[in-house]
Design a protein around this motif. Structure first.
Motif, mmCIF file in Angstrom:
data_model
loop_
_atom_site.group_PDB
_atom_site.id
_atom_site.type_symbol
_atom_site.label_atom_id
_atom_site.label_comp_id
_atom_site.label_asym_id
_atom_site.label_seq_id
_atom_site.Cartn_x
_atom_site.Cartn_y
_atom_site.Cartn_z
ATOM 1 N N PHE A 23 0.875 -1.357 -0.015
ATOM 2 C CA PHE A 23 0.038 0.055 -0.002
ATOM 3 C C PHE A 23 0.984 1.246 0.129
ATOM 4 C CE2 PHE A 23 -2.365 3.563 1.752
ATOM 5 C CZ PHE A 23 -3.391 3.475 1.170
ATOM 6 N N PHE A 69 -6.674 15.823 3.766
ATOM 7 C CA PHE A 69 -6.503 14.881 2.395
ATOM 8 C C PHE A 69 -7.844 14.038 2.502
ATOM 9 C CE2 PHE A 69 -5.607 10.719 4.771
ATOM 10 C CZ PHE A 69 -5.289 11.013 5.964
ATOM 11 N N GLY A 71 -8.899 10.110 0.469
ATOM 12 C CA GLY A 71 -8.513 8.855 -0.279
ATOM 13 C C GLY A 71 -9.646 8.229 -0.898
ATOM 14 N N TYR A 135 -4.950 3.901 -5.929
ATOM 15 C CA TYR A 135 -5.399 4.765 -4.902
ATOM 16 C C TYR A 135 -5.197 6.080 -5.333
ATOM 17 C CZ TYR A 135 -5.813 6.399 -0.075
ATOM 18 O OH TYR A 135 -6.161 6.997 0.951
ATOM 19 N N ARG A 137 -4.972 10.121 -3.875
ATOM 20 C CA ARG A 137 -4.906 10.847 -2.584
ATOM 21 C C ARG A 137 -4.941 12.395 -2.949
ATOM 22 N NH1 ARG A 137 -2.668 10.180 2.433
ATOM 23 N NH2 ARG A 137 -4.047 8.584 2.722
ATOM 24 N N TYR A 167 -4.021 -2.991 2.139
ATOM 25 C CA TYR A 167 -3.476 -2.102 3.007
ATOM 26 C C TYR A 167 -2.727 -2.923 4.043
ATOM 27 C CZ TYR A 167 -3.069 1.807 6.315
ATOM 28 O OH TYR A 167 -2.648 2.539 7.319
ATOM 29 N N LYS A 195 -10.820 14.858 7.943
ATOM 30 C CA LYS A 195 -9.600 14.088 7.459
ATOM 31 C C LYS A 195 -8.299 15.133 7.309
ATOM 32 C CE LYS A 195 -9.214 9.800 4.861
ATOM 33 N NZ LYS A 195 -8.940 9.163 5.962
ATOM 34 N N TYR A 200 -3.875 12.064 12.438
ATOM 35 C CA TYR A 200 -3.021 11.025 12.107
ATOM 36 C C TYR A 200 -1.728 10.922 12.895
ATOM 37 C CZ TYR A 200 -6.712 9.889 8.959
ATOM 38 O OH TYR A 200 -8.186 9.825 8.592
ATOM 39 N N ALA A 234 -7.551 4.092 10.792
ATOM 40 C CA ALA A 234 -7.381 3.976 9.167
ATOM 41 C C ALA A 234 -8.789 3.288 8.789
ATOM 42 C CB ALA A 234 -6.220 3.165 8.664
ATOM 43 N N GLY A 301 -12.935 0.928 5.384
ATOM 44 C CA GLY A 301 -12.122 2.146 4.831
ATOM 45 C C GLY A 301 -11.885 1.790 3.394
ATOM 46 N N THR A 302 -11.614 2.933 2.792
ATOM 47 C CA THR A 302 -11.269 2.872 1.343
ATOM 48 C C THR A 302 -10.063 2.017 1.346
ATOM 49 O OG1 THR A 302 -12.331 5.148 0.901
ATOM 50 C CG2 THR A 302 -10.586 4.360 -0.634
ATOM 51 N N ALA A 303 -8.925 2.527 2.312
ATOM 52 C CA ALA A 303 -7.626 1.571 2.021
ATOM 53 C C ALA A 303 -7.852 0.202 2.475
ATOM 54 C CB ALA A 303 -6.613 2.194 2.900
#
Ligand code: COI
Length: 356
Positions: A23, A69, A71, A135, A137, A167, A195, A200, A234, A301-303
């Motif tokens: 990832f 950000f 994703g 992906y 970003r 991921y 986000k 993070y 995440a 999650g997307t990831a």
């Protein structure tokens, strides 16, 4: 409608081995950039060769983390076409994050045009292999060369692209998650629902601790009572207790409104599976485990897509869930959502946005 200038790279990169992507390790040939100033608004939309972005060392993003950000992913269909999954939801969330961080919003139609244009420019990077995607970003950084603590007057909006596999190293196999009792991720009134890169950064200490114990990620509890389940950082999190699917509610502003989370709730409702968005105390989950009523747990999650949770670790105590195997609810959601994303299952929800 943006007028996007395109400067193609003269030196395309060698593509990575798509069967070993992991990832976020490889980046495509191009990126999208657009600037903001108070005088001109968002302007100078361009797709240029992927590379460093020169910034003044005093640029506000370096000091006060005025950054956000998103994703999302582009998927390769079996017929070779490319499509996005609910990009409007990511754009809506990006603009909500902009509001929270005092960043100027981007016209949703312009943001979608930018995403589609940069994916189109690097369309040969959208992988074909099973379980892979490109992906996307998007991010915004504050660029005023200024040390006073105020919202910046200038910004850059960028979109970079990364061909990805799963991921977690575990792939679709269950992950192990540690319950974090010492640190918190956010508090009511903070930026938990946004986000923001800063969220993070604040989570890394818990993540590091979890990794030291051999856990993939942290299950965060609420920042006030340290009692209610928040999210995994995440991913959002779901528990199936005695046949009812439960996920923490969004109302306290602590939890990221995940696009996959929202999609799971909508599908469960459509299927007539009982689903509740409510406060969920960690003690309720522990009790359900003790009494054999904790059927399943999974993150979304997307990831992370749908990641079954096979084990929870709580201050020395291990709770194995569903024999460390993917459960029927997680599997059904995974098949339905990834089926739509890769164009193998008809999209009867209106969630697919075709690019090609
Ligand atoms: C995503 O799922 O797209 C996220 O942004 C999670 C991430 C921090 C990897």
């Amino acid at each position: 409608m943006l007028n996007i200038r395109i400067e193609r790279t003269a030196t395309p990169k060698t593509k990575p081995d798509y069967s070993k992507l992991g990832f976020g390790k490889y980046f495509t040939d191009h990126m999208f950039l657009m600037n903001y100033s108070t005088e001109k608004g968002w302007h100078d939309a361009r797709i240029v060769p992927y590379g460093p972005i020169p910034l003044d060392p005093s640029a506000m993003v370096f000091h006060y983390a005025q950054e956000l950000f998103e994703g999302l992913k582009a998927y390769r269909r079996a017929d070779g076409g490319i499509q996005l999954f609910r990009p409007d939801k990511n754009i809506e969330r990006m603009n909500n994050t902009c509001d929270r961080l005092c960043v100027p919003r981007i016209d949703p139609a312009d943001a979608l045009q930018a995403i589609k244009a940069v994916v189109e420019a690097d369309k040969d990077w959208v992988p074909y292999d099973e379980g892979t995607s490109l992906y996307i970003r998007p991010f915004i950084i504050a660029t005023d060369p200024m040390l006073g603590v105020h919202p910046s007057h200038t910004y850059i909006f960028a979109i970079i692209l990364s061909p990805v596999g799963s991921y977690y190293e575990a792939g679709i196999n269950p992950v192990k998650i540690g319950i974090e009792r010492e640190y918190v991720r956010c508090v009511k009134g903070g930026t938990g629902m946004a986000k923001a890169g800063g969220n993070y950064a604040a989570s890394l200490i818990g993540q590091k601790k979890a990794e030291e114990y051999g856990y993939a990620q942290v299950l965060w509890l609420d920042g006030v009572e340290r009692k209610y389940i928040d999210e995994v950082g995440a991913m959002n999190v779901f528990f199936v207790i005695d046949g009812v699917v439960i996920t923490p509610e969004l109302t306290d502003g602590n939890i990221l409104p995940g696009v996959t989370r929202n999609s799971c709730i909508a599908l469960l409702k459509k299927w007539g599976v009982p689903v509740e968005e409510r406060k969920l105390a960690i003690d309720e989950v522990i009790e359900a485990h003790k009494t054999g009523k904790l059927n399943e747990a999974f993150g979304t999650g997307t990831a992370a897509v749908i990641s079954p949770i096979g084990e929870l670790f709580d201050e020395g105590e291990k709770m194995v869930i569903n024999n460390n195997e993917i459960g029927p609810v997680a599997k059904r959601l995974y098949d339905a959502i990834t089926g739509m994303q890769w164009g193998k299952v008809a999209d009867d929800m209106g969630w697919i946005e075709k690019i090609d």
